[in-house]
Motif scaffolding. Sequence first.
Motif, PDB file in Angstrom:
ATOM      1  N   LYS A   1      47.287  38.002  34.686  1.00 42.60           N
ATOM      2  CA  LYS A   1      48.009  36.995  33.908  1.00 42.60           C
ATOM      3  C   LYS A   1      48.584  35.887  34.790  1.00 42.60           C
ATOM      4  N   VAL A   2      49.074  36.216  35.972  1.00 43.98           N
ATOM      5  CA  VAL A   2      49.754  35.221  36.802  1.00 43.98           C
ATOM      6  C   VAL A   2      48.785  34.402  37.669  1.00 43.98           C
ATOM      7  N   GLN A   3      47.626  34.937  37.985  1.00 45.64           N
ATOM      8  CA  GLN A   3      46.692  34.255  38.890  1.00 45.64           C
ATOM      9  C   GLN A   3      46.332  32.842  38.424  1.00 45.64           C
ATOM     10  N   PRO A   4      45.995  32.605  37.149  1.00 48.31           N
ATOM     11  CA  PRO A   4      45.663  31.226  36.754  1.00 48.31           C
ATOM     12  C   PRO A   4      46.832  30.250  36.942  1.00 48.31           C
ATOM     13  N   TYR A   5      48.047  30.733  36.790  1.00 44.95           N
ATOM     14  CA  TYR A   5      49.215  29.867  36.987  1.00 44.95           C
ATOM     15  C   TYR A   5      49.358  29.468  38.459  1.00 44.95           C
ATOM     16  N   ILE A   6      49.074  30.406  39.347  1.00 42.84           N
ATOM     17  CA  ILE A   6      49.152  30.085  40.773  1.00 42.84           C
ATOM     18  C   ILE A   6      48.018  29.134  41.147  1.00 42.84           C
ATOM     19  N   GLU A   7      46.851  29.348  40.592  1.00 45.85           N
ATOM     20  CA  GLU A   7      45.736  28.431  40.843  1.00 45.85           C
ATOM     21  C   GLU A   7      46.087  27.016  40.360  1.00 45.85           C
ATOM     22  N   ASN A   8      46.606  26.906  39.154  1.00 54.19           N
ATOM     23  CA  ASN A   8      46.998  25.595  38.625  1.00 54.19           C
ATOM     24  C   ASN A   8      48.102  24.960  39.459  1.00 54.19           C
ATOM     25  N   PHE A   9      49.024  25.772  39.937  1.00 56.37           N
ATOM     26  CA  PHE A   9      50.102  25.309  40.808  1.00 56.37           C
ATOM     27  C   PHE A   9      49.514  24.675  42.075  1.00 56.37           C
ATOM     28  N   ILE A  10      48.570  25.370  42.692  1.00 53.37           N
ATOM     29  CA  ILE A  10      47.938  24.862  43.913  1.00 53.37           C
ATOM     30  C   ILE A  10      47.189  23.561  43.627  1.00 53.37           C
ATOM     31  N   VAL A  11      46.450  23.528  42.533  1.00 51.57           N
ATOM     32  CA  VAL A  11      45.713  22.313  42.158  1.00 51.57           C
ATOM     33  C   VAL A  11      46.689  21.154  41.962  1.00 51.57           C
ATOM     34  N   ARG A  12      47.777  21.403  41.261  1.00 49.97           N
ATOM     35  CA  ARG A  12      48.775  20.357  40.990  1.00 49.97           C
ATOM     36  C   ARG A  12      49.385  19.822  42.286  1.00 49.97           C
ATOM     37  N   LEU A  13      49.727  20.735  43.205  1.00 47.96           N
ATOM     38  CA  LEU A  13      50.316  20.291  44.466  1.00 47.96           C
ATOM     39  C   LEU A  13      49.281  19.625  45.379  1.00 47.96           C
TER      40      LEU A  13
ATOM     41  N   VAL B   1      42.046  31.105  47.018  1.00 43.82           N
ATOM     42  CA  VAL B   1      43.347  31.264  47.667  1.00 43.82           C
ATOM     43  C   VAL B   1      44.347  31.890  46.700  1.00 43.82           C
ATOM     44  N   SER B   2      44.343  31.446  45.443  1.00 48.56           N
ATOM     45  CA  SER B   2      45.273  32.024  44.465  1.00 48.56           C
ATOM     46  C   SER B   2      44.970  33.495  44.229  1.00 48.56           C
ATOM     47  N   ARG B   3      43.702  33.842  44.177  1.00 51.70           N
ATOM     48  CA  ARG B   3      43.330  35.257  44.014  1.00 51.70           C
ATOM     49  C   ARG B   3      43.800  36.083  45.206  1.00 51.70           C
ATOM     50  N   PHE B   4      43.597  35.537  46.404  1.00 54.04           N
ATOM     51  CA  PHE B   4      44.012  36.246  47.609  1.00 54.04           C
ATOM     52  C   PHE B   4      45.520  36.448  47.624  1.00 54.04           C
ATOM     53  N   ILE B   5      46.257  35.407  47.234  1.00 54.76           N
ATOM     54  CA  ILE B   5      47.718  35.514  47.189  1.00 54.76           C
ATOM     55  C   ILE B   5      48.135  36.582  46.183  1.00 54.76           C
ATOM     56  N   VAL B   6      47.625  36.489  44.972  1.00 49.72           N
ATOM     57  CA  VAL B   6      48.060  37.390  43.898  1.00 49.72           C
ATOM     58  C   VAL B   6      47.683  38.838  44.176  1.00 49.72           C
ATOM     59  N   TYR B   7      46.422  39.069  44.466  1.00 48.79           N
ATOM     60  CA  TYR B   7      45.981  40.450  44.626  1.00 48.79           C
ATOM     61  C   TYR B   7      46.339  41.002  46.011  1.00 48.79           C
ATOM     62  N   GLY B   8      46.521  40.137  46.992  1.00 47.39           N
ATOM     63  CA  GLY B   8      46.872  40.573  48.336  1.00 47.39           C
ATOM     64  C   GLY B   8      48.329  40.954  48.499  1.00 47.39           C
ATOM     65  N   GLN B   9      49.206  40.363  47.692  1.00 50.08           N
ATOM     66  CA  GLN B   9      50.634  40.648  47.843  1.00 50.08           C
ATOM     67  C   GLN B   9      51.044  41.981  47.219  1.00 50.08           C
ATOM     68  N   SER B  10      50.241  42.508  46.329  1.00 48.15           N
ATOM     69  CA  SER B  10      50.619  43.715  45.574  1.00 48.15           C
ATOM     70  C   SER B  10      51.051  44.906  46.426  1.00 48.15           C
ATOM     71  N   PRO B  11      50.304  45.268  47.480  1.00 50.61           N
ATOM     72  CA  PRO B  11      50.749  46.428  48.265  1.00 50.61           C
ATOM     73  C   PRO B  11      52.119  46.235  48.907  1.00 50.61           C
ATOM     74  N   ILE B  12      52.438  45.003  49.251  1.00 49.15           N
ATOM     75  CA  ILE B  12      53.739  44.735  49.865  1.00 49.15           C
ATOM     76  C   ILE B  12      54.832  44.765  48.798  1.00 49.15           C
ATOM     77  N   VAL B  13      54.608  44.072  47.702  1.00 47.88           N
ATOM     78  CA  VAL B  13      55.600  43.996  46.623  1.00 47.88           C
ATOM     79  C   VAL B  13      55.883  45.374  46.029  1.00 47.88           C
ATOM     80  N   ASN B  14      54.890  46.232  46.007  1.00 47.95           N
ATOM     81  CA  ASN B  14      55.048  47.555  45.401  1.00 47.95           C
ATOM     82  C   ASN B  14      55.453  48.639  46.390  1.00 47.95           C
ATOM     83  N   ASP B  15      55.747  48.262  47.609  1.00 49.15           N
ATOM     84  CA  ASP B  15      56.174  49.226  48.623  1.00 49.15           C
ATOM     85  C   ASP B  15      57.677  49.470  48.489  1.00 49.15           C
TER      86      ASP B  15
END
Length: 187
Positions: free
Chosen positions: A126-138, A152-166
């Motif tokens: 759900k959040v990945q498209p918002y981050i992608e749009n955010f990057i495009v806008r900036l 990049v947005s996919r990498f950010i969203v799916y890559g942060q999960s192990p850290i956020v859930n630790d």
Amino acid sequence: MRISKEPEVRKREIADNAMRLFCEKGYEATSMKDIARAVNVVPGLCYNYFKSKYELYEYAITLYADECITPLIDILQGEEESLDAYYKKIVAVFIRNDGKEKYHDFFHKDGNQLFHKQLEIIMNDKVQPYIENFIVRLNKKGQLKVEDPKSVSRFIVYGQSPIVNDDALTPKEKTDKVMSIIKLLLK
């Protein structure tokens, strides 16, 4: 005495009570009869809204995912003056909310790893498209120069999960680690 409620209000009431019971008793040990009893309705009414306990769970987890990510989406859609202003808002919201989410204990309980993984997937999708749009806008504003916003947005969203859930890390440690990686990616 029968109390009539709007369908969406009733669905939400059933879902909230179901999640509360899942937290207390566990998903497997909770029946639709238990949920109906908690809502003070007959079991048939629950089945009018949900064909099964799993369908009810899917509805509840989607509502919960939306509640968890709405503050982040609101920030991503805002108009801040600098990238650092976005970072500060995101960090503040995360630190304020981490571990205090409505059903945190259920999703982080030993034995509920699959439920937690489902929640993680729903939230990330759900959040990945918002981050992608955010990057495009900036990018358009000249604040970023990211060549492939989708990857990049996919990498950010799916890559942060192990850290956020630790849960061994404090909210501050989580945000420090995640934000340092994001800053490297968004240079």
